[in-house]
Enzyme design. Structure first.
Site, PDB file in Angstrom:
ATOM      1  N   ASP A 197      -2.677   0.756  42.439  1.00 20.63           N
ATOM      2  CA  ASP A 197      -3.179   2.016  42.844  1.00 20.63           C
ATOM      3  C   ASP A 197      -4.258   2.121  41.799  1.00 20.63           C
ATOM      4  O   ASP A 197      -4.256   2.269  40.365  1.00 20.63           O
ATOM      5  CB  ASP A 197      -2.394   3.352  42.487  1.00 20.63           C
ATOM      6  CG  ASP A 197      -2.872   4.539  43.308  1.00 20.63           C
ATOM      7  OD1 ASP A 197      -3.963   4.874  42.665  1.00 20.63           O
ATOM      8  OD2 ASP A 197      -2.294   4.977  44.170  1.00 20.63           O
ATOM      9  N   ARG A 242      -5.875   4.595  40.744  1.00 21.96           N
ATOM     10  CA  ARG A 242      -5.872   5.923  40.052  1.00 21.96           C
ATOM     11  C   ARG A 242      -4.871   5.730  38.806  1.00 21.96           C
ATOM     12  O   ARG A 242      -4.817   6.619  38.077  1.00 21.96           O
ATOM     13  CB  ARG A 242      -5.305   7.162  40.871  1.00 21.96           C
ATOM     14  CG  ARG A 242      -6.218   7.582  41.799  1.00 21.96           C
ATOM     15  CD  ARG A 242      -5.466   8.252  42.974  1.00 21.96           C
ATOM     16  NE  ARG A 242      -4.762   7.808  43.439  1.00 21.96           N
ATOM     17  CZ  ARG A 242      -3.609   8.286  44.545  1.00 21.96           C
ATOM     18  NH1 ARG A 242      -3.842   9.604  44.788  1.00 21.96           N
ATOM     19  NH2 ARG A 242      -2.643   7.605  44.873  1.00 21.96           N
TER      20      ARG A 242
HETATM   21 CO    CO Z   1       1.452   3.146  44.274  1.00 26.19          CO
END
Ligand code: CO
Length: 221
Positions: A44, A46
């Site tokens: 991910d 982020r």
């Molecule tokens: Co994830």
């Protein structure tokens, strides 16, 4: 969204910033790596590993994949663990999941995800192992987030099941395996405080790969 060409501009700026702080930064960087940590986290965008831990280049060996899975037939993650423990001699291995993980959510969706099916099946297996606890959580969002935590614990357990971790720990007292969850809403890392020694002793009843049992001779008889 950042444009493609911007990346090289950013890179030049980063190089200048590093040199301004320490003129020999890249000279030292090129010399060797001695990271104290192996971080296994989600891909991910982020959850940038170095940044959330405040670490510089050279401080942490990183492996990321969808939903931070440690599958024993995945040559990639197994090679990373082996290299980090045997050759880099990292002191700590961190499995870091994150709340609102798209991979975990996808795994709980009743849908054919194509090539992702066998990958996400690992998370459905975690659900099956902990179904009695998860099924008592009526709020769907809370249930997903608990599954994120349980997934981290199971993947940390998978790290402990490897021969390289068991053998190195027996010899040196390291590495210690940890389970964390990153909260996107607050930026805070939540240590699940997994009991490494306890899990090690529990799993070694079945997964002990440290050597021959003293009751057997070298031929296992
Ligand atoms: Co994830």
């Amino acid at each position: 969204m950042v444009g493609y060409k911007q990346l090289f501009e950013n890179n030049k700026k980063w190089v200048e910033e590093k040199k301004a702080k320490d003129a020999s930064f890249f000279e030292k960087l090129a010399r060797d790596q001695q990271p104290g940590f192996l971080y296994i986290g989600c891909s991910d965008s982020r959850v940038p590993a170095n940044e959330i831990m405040g670490l510089e280049p050279g401080d942490v060996f990183v492996h990321r994949n969808v939903a931070n899975l440690v599958n024993n037939s995945d040559l990639n993650v197994m090679s990373v663990i082996n290299y980090a423990v045997k050759h880099l001699q990292v002191k700590h291995i961190i499995i870091c999941g994150h709340y609102n993980c798209g991979g975990v959510k996808a795994a709980m969706t009743p849908k054919d995800m194509g090539i992702l099916n066998p990958w996400l099946r690992n998370i459905r297996d975690v659900y099956r192992l902990h179904a009695s606890e998860l099924d008592t959580i009526t709020n769907e969002h809370d249930r997903y987030n608990r599954l994120v935590e349980l997934n981290v614990i199971e993947q940390a357990t998978n790290v402990i099941k490897t021969a390289v971790v068991q053998q190195c720990y027996q010899k040196t007292g390291y590495p210690i395996v940890h389970g964390w969850v990153f909260d996107l809403h607050t930026g805070i890392l939540n240590d699940l405080d997994i009991k490494f020694e306890t899990i090690l002793h529990q799993i070694q009843k079945i997964y002990n790969l440290t050597g021959f049992d003293s009751t057997f001779n070298e031929y296992g008889e």
